[in-house]
Design an enzyme around this catalytic site. Structure first.
Site, mmCIF file in Angstrom:
data_model
loop_
_atom_site.group_PDB
_atom_site.id
_atom_site.type_symbol
_atom_site.label_atom_id
_atom_site.label_comp_id
_atom_site.label_asym_id
_atom_site.label_seq_id
_atom_site.Cartn_x
_atom_site.Cartn_y
_atom_site.Cartn_z
ATOM 1 N N CYS A 86 10.958 -30.798 -0.269
ATOM 2 C CA CYS A 86 11.985 -29.878 -0.786
ATOM 3 C C CYS A 86 11.411 -28.588 -1.334
ATOM 4 O O CYS A 86 11.877 -27.507 -1.654
ATOM 5 C CB CYS A 86 13.275 -30.375 -1.471
ATOM 6 S SG CYS A 86 12.389 -31.755 -2.735
ATOM 7 N N GLU B 203 21.063 -32.334 -4.433
ATOM 8 C CA GLU B 203 19.749 -31.419 -4.154
ATOM 9 C C GLU B 203 19.787 -31.176 -2.736
ATOM 10 O O GLU B 203 19.471 -32.183 -2.021
ATOM 11 C CB GLU B 203 18.490 -32.352 -4.655
ATOM 12 C CG GLU B 203 17.317 -31.338 -5.119
ATOM 13 C CD GLU B 203 16.178 -31.735 -4.194
ATOM 14 O OE1 GLU B 203 16.226 -30.954 -3.004
ATOM 15 O OE2 GLU B 203 15.537 -32.670 -4.356
#
Ligand code: NAP
Length: 506
Positions: free
Chosen positions: A286, A249
């Site tokens: 994120c 990720e």
């Protein structure tokens, strides 16, 4: 020979932190991977209850060390106590979520198609399920020293699947990592599992991490961090004789579109929520909204001025590491140099950490570089005249973890095209909210097209579906009942949901 050591740095003071951590030697890592390999068969054969007990015990062991975690992570990551207390709870909840998934057992997606010898040609008995991959490697992330690190979602989901885990601790928080490792080891011991189900390596460089990814006994990798780091591990995994999947990720700017009507209806509340979403946790999330689409005109001006004032009133943030602070300052300076970009906030104060920043650019002067992630408290507002201009620009963006629309209910039906394009670019669509909170549950998707994730958004790293990343499919044809795994036996001893001759049954 004395082992090489490294020290973490307190990002708030710039001072090195004691104690020094010995770098794991290649021989020590080899022994950890060998132990993981040795534990893999028994762990894969453990019952749903045994795995659930282990994960519940790990959750309790994490909670029992809450004060020590908070103290260590405050020093190593510079994050405030309330945020870290919340992270302890989140980490324990994640482990318990996966304990529930393991206990239920249905995640293996067992399917049984009974034989039909009378059919021409005769139909065989075919049964299949998901089985654990074997030992996997997990790379702890810097921005969640607990919840996305040693005992975080990657580890919890891999253990729930029945895979031994070897973690590469993030060098920014070794003491926090060690506490989490101790908690998991204590839980394994308490539950009578072999020590090899969990191992941890420490390193302040890349050599060991790459060796771990390339070890023939490692079968998959979970990673959260930078695009460069994630891609380096993908390349290392692909260069093996037997390539393995890397679930990385990486980067996302999480576009948020605001309509004029939404701002007219609710501008003040939206400004408050957005400023908090941009700057919370120093913007080091994120899912931080780094790219905004805001209409030109009075409502858009007032809204952005309000957000800018709130960001100016926010104290400068201590970022997680000196490297992240440097990257933030460089990224912000790069954006500010781009044609048409104007700062709306006052910008960095001398000798401060990372001052939250809001920049603005007319849509005609938007360039793809302005959609590059600047990790930290910065957001770029693209000013548009008509929503029709926004759709093609969104369509050209790289893959994202999230995309957000702020619109009134009356507008929604007319925005199907925009929502369709947002859906092609992102793993999670948010309506009239902020993307930063990532709820841990069964339905959550924390993934998205590249470079949000390295697997094109086929999986999620948050939520119970994360477990399937660490399993593969296996079918059994014409086996007698006693030689089948319990999940596929006629009596269904674990009482799991199965698809039997096309019908979902328990
Ligand atoms: P990182 O640099 O990607 O590091 C993450 C882990 O991977 C560390 O253990 C690191 O070891 C290792 N690593 C990095 N490059 C590697 C390589 N080429 N080969 C082998 N291992 C490698 O991430 P970070 O330190 O957490 O933060 C740096 C940047 O990552 C941030 O500025 C931000 O852009 C991004 N980030 C993104 C997210 C997200 O949620 N997507 C989260 C955190 C950070 P070393 O530390 O020893 O290099």
């Amino acid at each position: 020979m004395t082992a090489r050591t490294f020290q973490a740095t307190n990002p708030a003071t710039g001072q090195p932190l004691a104690p020094a951590f010995p770098v794991t030697t290649p021989q020590e890592m080899e022994a950890l991977v060998a132990a993981a390999r040795g534990a893999a068969r028994a762990f894969a054969a453990s019952t749903p209850t045994q795995r659930a007990d282990f994960l519940n015990a790990a959750a309790a062991a994490i909670e029992a060390r809450a004060d020590a975690f908070v103290e260590a992570a405050m020093a190593e990551a510079g994050l405030p106590e309330p945020r870290l207390r919340g992270e302890v709870g989140r980490t324990a909840n994640q482990l318990r979520l996966f304990a529930g998934v393991a206990a239920d057992g249905s995640w293996v997606d067992a399917r049984i198609d009974h034989a039909d010898p009378a059919r021409k040609p005769p139909k065989p008995d075919v049964r299949s399920l998901r089985v654990p991959l074997g030992p996997v490697a997990v790379f702890g992330a810097s921005n969640f020293p607990l919840a996305f690190s040693v005992a975080g979602g990657d580890t919890a989901s891999a253990l729930a699947a029945g895979c031994p885990v070897v973690v590469k601790a993030h060098p920014a928080h070794p003491a926090t990592s060690k506490l989490a490792a101790e908690a998991i080891r204590a839980a394994a011991q308490q539950c009578g599992l072999p020590a090899g189900v969990f191992g941890i390596v420490y390193e302040d460089g890349h050599e060991l991490g790459v060796q771990l990814v390339q070890h023939p006994d490692i079968h998959a990798v979970g990673f959260t961090g930078s695009r460069a780091g994630g891609l380096a591990l993908v390349a290392a995994a692909q260069a093996r004789e037997v390539p393995i999947p890397v679930y990385a990720e990486m980067s996302s700017v999480n576009p948020s579109v605001f309509t004029a009507a939404a701002l007219e209806a609710n501008g003040a509340a939206l400004a408050k929520g957005l400023a908090a979403s941009i700057s919370g946790s120093g913007g080091q999330l994120c899912t931080q909204p780094g790219l905004l689409f805001v209409p030109v005109g009075e409502a858009g001006d007032a809204f952005l001025n309000d957000v800018a004032a709130k960001l100016d009133a926010t104290p400068a943030c201590t970022l997680l590491t000196g490297g992240i602070l440097n990257a933030f300052q460089k990224g912000a300076a790069g954006h500010l140099k781009a044609a048409g970009v104007q700062p709306l906030t006052q910008g960095a104060k001398p000798d401060s950490g990372a001052q939250p920043q809001l920049l603005s650019v007319p849509i005609a002067q938007f360039t793809p570089e302005l959609a590059d992630e600047v990790f930290g408290p910065l957001s770029v507002a693209v000013r548009y005249d008509r929503l029709e201009e926004v759709t093609p620009l969104l369509a050209g963006l790289e893959g994202q973890l999230t995309a957000t629309l702020h619109a009134t209910d009356a507008e929604l039906d007319g925005l199907a095209d925009l929502l369709h394009v947002m859906g092609t670019r992102a793993g999670r669509l948010v309506l009239n909210g902020f993307p930063t909170g990532v709820e841990v549950g069964h339905a959550m998707v924390h993934g998205g097209p590249f470079p949000a994730t390295s697997d094109g958004g086929a999986s999620t790293s948050v939520g119970s579906r994360a477990i399937t990343r660490f399993a593969r499919l296996r079918a059994y044809q014409d086996f007698p009942d006693r030689a089948l795994p319990p999940e596929l036996q006629e009596a269904n001893p674990y009482g799991i949901w199965r698809l039997v001759d096309g019908e979902r049954t328990r």
